[in-house]
Scaffold this motif. Structure first.
Motif, short mmCIF file in Angstrom:
data_model
loop_
_atom_site.label_atom_id
_atom_site.label_comp_id
_atom_site.label_asym_id
_atom_site.label_seq_id
_atom_site.Cartn_x
_atom_site.Cartn_y
_atom_site.Cartn_z
N LYS A 140 0.83 -1.20 0.00
CA LYS A 140 0.00 0.00 0.00
C LYS A 140 0.87 1.25 0.00
O LYS A 140 0.50 2.27 -0.57
N GLY A 141 2.01 1.19 0.66
CA GLY A 141 2.89 2.35 0.76
C GLY A 141 3.73 2.58 -0.48
O GLY A 141 4.30 3.65 -0.66
N MET A 142 3.83 1.59 -1.35
CA MET A 142 4.66 1.71 -2.54
C MET A 142 3.80 2.18 -3.71
O MET A 142 2.82 1.55 -4.05
N ARG A 143 4.19 3.26 -4.29
CA ARG A 143 3.48 3.79 -5.45
C ARG A 143 4.50 4.16 -6.51
O ARG A 143 5.60 4.59 -6.21
N SER A 144 4.12 4.05 -7.75
CA SER A 144 5.03 4.45 -8.82
C SER A 144 4.89 5.94 -9.07
O SER A 144 3.86 6.56 -8.78
N MET A 145 5.95 6.51 -9.59
CA MET A 145 5.91 7.92 -9.94
C MET A 145 6.73 8.13 -11.20
O MET A 145 7.62 7.34 -11.51
N SER A 146 6.42 9.15 -11.93
CA SER A 146 7.20 9.45 -13.12
C SER A 146 7.86 10.80 -12.95
O SER A 146 7.30 11.72 -12.33
N LEU A 147 9.07 10.91 -13.45
CA LEU A 147 9.82 12.14 -13.37
C LEU A 147 10.10 12.64 -14.78
O LEU A 147 10.47 11.86 -15.66
N ASN A 148 9.97 13.92 -14.97
CA ASN A 148 10.29 14.52 -16.26
C ASN A 148 11.77 14.87 -16.23
O ASN A 148 12.20 15.77 -15.52
N THR A 149 12.59 14.15 -17.00
CA THR A 149 14.03 14.38 -17.03
C THR A 149 14.46 15.03 -18.33
O THR A 149 15.63 14.97 -18.70
N LYS A 150 13.56 15.67 -19.02
CA LYS A 150 13.85 16.27 -20.32
C LYS A 150 14.97 17.31 -20.22
O LYS A 150 15.84 17.38 -21.08
N PHE A 151 14.98 18.09 -19.16
CA PHE A 151 15.97 19.16 -19.04
C PHE A 151 17.08 18.81 -18.04
O PHE A 151 17.84 19.68 -17.64
N PHE A 152 17.20 17.56 -17.68
CA PHE A 152 18.23 17.12 -16.74
C PHE A 152 19.52 16.87 -17.49
O PHE A 152 19.55 16.16 -18.49
N LYS A 153 20.61 17.48 -17.03
CA LYS A 153 21.92 17.27 -17.64
C LYS A 153 22.71 16.33 -16.76
O LYS A 153 22.97 16.62 -15.59
N PHE A 154 23.10 15.20 -17.31
CA PHE A 154 23.84 14.19 -16.55
C PHE A 154 25.31 14.29 -16.91
O PHE A 154 25.68 14.21 -18.09
N ASP A 155 26.15 14.48 -15.92
CA ASP A 155 27.60 14.56 -16.11
C ASP A 155 28.22 13.33 -15.46
O ASP A 155 28.32 13.24 -14.24
N ARG A 156 28.62 12.37 -16.27
CA ARG A 156 29.14 11.10 -15.76
C ARG A 156 30.41 11.30 -14.93
O ARG A 156 30.59 10.66 -13.89
N GLN A 157 31.29 12.18 -15.34
CA GLN A 157 32.52 12.42 -14.58
C GLN A 157 32.22 12.98 -13.19
O GLN A 157 32.81 12.59 -12.20
N GLU A 158 31.28 13.90 -13.12
CA GLU A 158 30.89 14.46 -11.82
C GLU A 158 30.28 13.38 -10.93
O GLU A 158 30.56 13.30 -9.74
N ALA A 159 29.46 12.52 -11.51
CA ALA A 159 28.84 11.45 -10.73
C ALA A 159 29.87 10.45 -10.23
O ALA A 159 29.78 9.96 -9.11
N ASN A 160 30.89 10.16 -11.02
CA ASN A 160 31.93 9.21 -10.62
C ASN A 160 32.87 9.78 -9.57
O ASN A 160 33.53 9.04 -8.85
N GLN A 161 32.97 11.10 -9.45
CA GLN A 161 33.84 11.71 -8.45
C GLN A 161 33.30 11.53 -7.04
O GLN A 161 34.04 11.54 -6.08
N ARG A 162 32.03 11.34 -6.88
CA ARG A 162 31.40 11.24 -5.55
C ARG A 162 31.70 9.97 -4.89
O ARG A 162 32.01 9.04 -4.86
#
Length: 69
Positions: free
Chosen positions: A47-69
């Protein structure tokens, strides 16, 4: 402090201590309850689990920045 563990069926508001632990019957004890009801817990979780959708159209993903963390 001595710690024991046993499984029993509650009867209303009564929890019987097994005969092999009868020496605890007249002493002050701490009680920790673990209730075994897997079907109710599962339905409660579902009951507590629900699906959701996110609009990622304007999301910029930087793989190098993500790997630095």
């Amino acid at each position: 402090m001595e710690t024991i563990s046993f499984r029993t069926q509650s009867k209303g508001h009564i929890i019987e201590i097994p005969k092999e632990y009868s020496h605890f019957a007249s002493k002050q004890i701490d009680v920790v309850l673990s209730v075994h009801e897997p079907m109710e817990v599962k339905s409660h979780i579902e009951k507590g689990m629900r699906s959701m959708s996110l609009n990622t159209k304007f999301f910029k993903f930087d793989r190098q920045e993500a790997n630095q963390r």
